[in-house]
Design a protein around this motif. Structure first.
Motif, PDB file in Angstrom:
ATOM      1  N   GLU A  46      42.804  44.975  39.970  1.00 47.02           N
ATOM      2  CA  GLU A  46      41.591  44.677  39.544  1.00 47.02           C
ATOM      3  C   GLU A  46      41.503  43.269  39.618  1.00 47.02           C
ATOM      4  N   SER A  47      42.535  42.372  39.632  1.00 45.13           N
ATOM      5  CA  SER A  47      42.445  40.717  39.392  1.00 45.13           C
ATOM      6  C   SER A  47      42.273  40.225  40.954  1.00 45.13           C
ATOM      7  N   ASP A  48      42.201  40.978  41.785  1.00 43.87           N
ATOM      8  CA  ASP A  48      42.272  40.593  43.066  1.00 43.87           C
ATOM      9  C   ASP A  48      41.201  41.498  43.918  1.00 43.87           C
ATOM     10  N   SER A  49      40.044  40.630  44.317  1.00 47.44           N
ATOM     11  CA  SER A  49      38.717  41.285  44.771  1.00 47.44           C
ATOM     12  C   SER A  49      38.892  41.995  46.157  1.00 47.44           C
ATOM     13  N   LYS A  52      40.919  45.140  45.386  1.00 48.40           N
ATOM     14  CA  LYS A  52      40.226  46.138  44.645  1.00 48.40           C
ATOM     15  C   LYS A  52      39.300  47.011  45.656  1.00 48.40           C
ATOM     16  N   GLU A  53      38.863  46.149  46.507  1.00 47.31           N
ATOM     17  CA  GLU A  53      37.949  46.715  47.558  1.00 47.31           C
ATOM     18  C   GLU A  53      38.649  47.814  48.305  1.00 47.31           C
ATOM     19  N   ARG A 105      49.206  42.706  48.427  1.00 44.72           N
ATOM     20  CA  ARG A 105      48.568  41.587  47.925  1.00 44.72           C
ATOM     21  C   ARG A 105      48.835  40.220  48.464  1.00 44.72           C
TER      22      ARG A 105
END
Length: 259
Positions: A46-49, A52-53, A105
């Protein structure tokens, strides 16, 4: 019921209570661990766009089963023990998932930065080495497709696929750098040879014949500055134009020396 029967029943209930408490404590500990891992996975994604995509759908599918609540208290311990074993498998899988999320990540930004750098190197090397330019362009397109296709892959497969591409892309980038530096080195070598010839010509011509040679010398100095700057800050370079200019200046100096 006699005294011995009452003592046996009391002991049996105490043993059952101890069993339930011990099983419940273990289950609570493992449930907490599973919740911690699940929260860590969600937090990272959630903290990494970008993640998240790519992984939002995977994360949203992760669920912990509700603890069993049977109507018969005698079944609680047994059911909790079964639930504990179920949690063991879930925890192991969540640990693998968390490790994959952490690795992706780190890898996804590295891949996107590489994609951008390869695009730059393609434009830089285009005129210097057209075949290498074509190879870089094809690879950059392949890397871009892989990044777009990550959501459709399992986490381990996504990581392995992207890691192999990044390693191959970084080797290709190193080749582009080496080719670029080789091109500059050869041009600078030719420039030094022409500069030496120009100096010889300047040393023998009459004063009224120096003007064109002086302009040629200044042009050599300008070319040297441009090539030196290009070594520090790579930019698109057309070696054929450089050699053409140096050939013209070499001809000028040779002509004066021969006269």
């Amino acid at each position: 019921m006699g005294m011995s029967g009452a003592l046996l029943e009391q002991r049996s209930k105490r043993e059952l209570l101890d069993y339930i408490l011990a099983s419940g404590a273990r289950t609570r500990e493992k449930l907490s661990e599973a919740e911690r891992l699940l929260a860590a996975i969600r937090d990272r994604v959630e903290s990494d766009s970008a993640l998240k995509e790519l992984l939002g759908g995977v994360v949203s599918s992760l669920r912990l089963p509700e603890p069993p609540l049977p109507s018969g208290v005698e079944e609680v311990g047994k059911r909790l023990e079964e639930y504990e074993k179920q949690l063991d498998g879930i925890i192991a899988q969540l640990r693998v998932t968390l490790e994959s999320v952490d690795r992706l990540r780190e890898l996804v930004p590295r891949a996107k930065e590489l994609e951008s750098r390869l695009s730059s190197w393609a434009s830089i090397i285009r005129d210097a080495n057209p075949p290498l330019y074509a190879e870089i362009t094809r690879f950059a397109a392949r890397l871009s497709r892989a990044l777009r296709g990550l959501p459709g892959l399992e986490l381990e497969k996504a990581y392995d696929t992207l890691r192999e591409l990044v390693e191959s892309g970084e080797r290709l980038e190193a080749r582009a750098k080496a080719e670029y530096n080789k091109t500059l080195r050869l041009l600078l070598g030719e420039l030094e040879a022409v500069k030496e010839l120009m100096q010889r010509a300047l040393s023998v011509v009459m004063p009224h014949e120096r003007l064109e040679l002086e302009e040629g010398r200044k042009r050599l100095e300008q070319l040297f500055e441009e090539l030196s700057e290009a070594r520090v800050n790579p930019e698109p370079i057309d070696p054929s134009r450089g050699y053409s200019e140096l050939s013209r200046l070499r001809g000028l100096a040779s002509e004066r020396l021969a006269s």
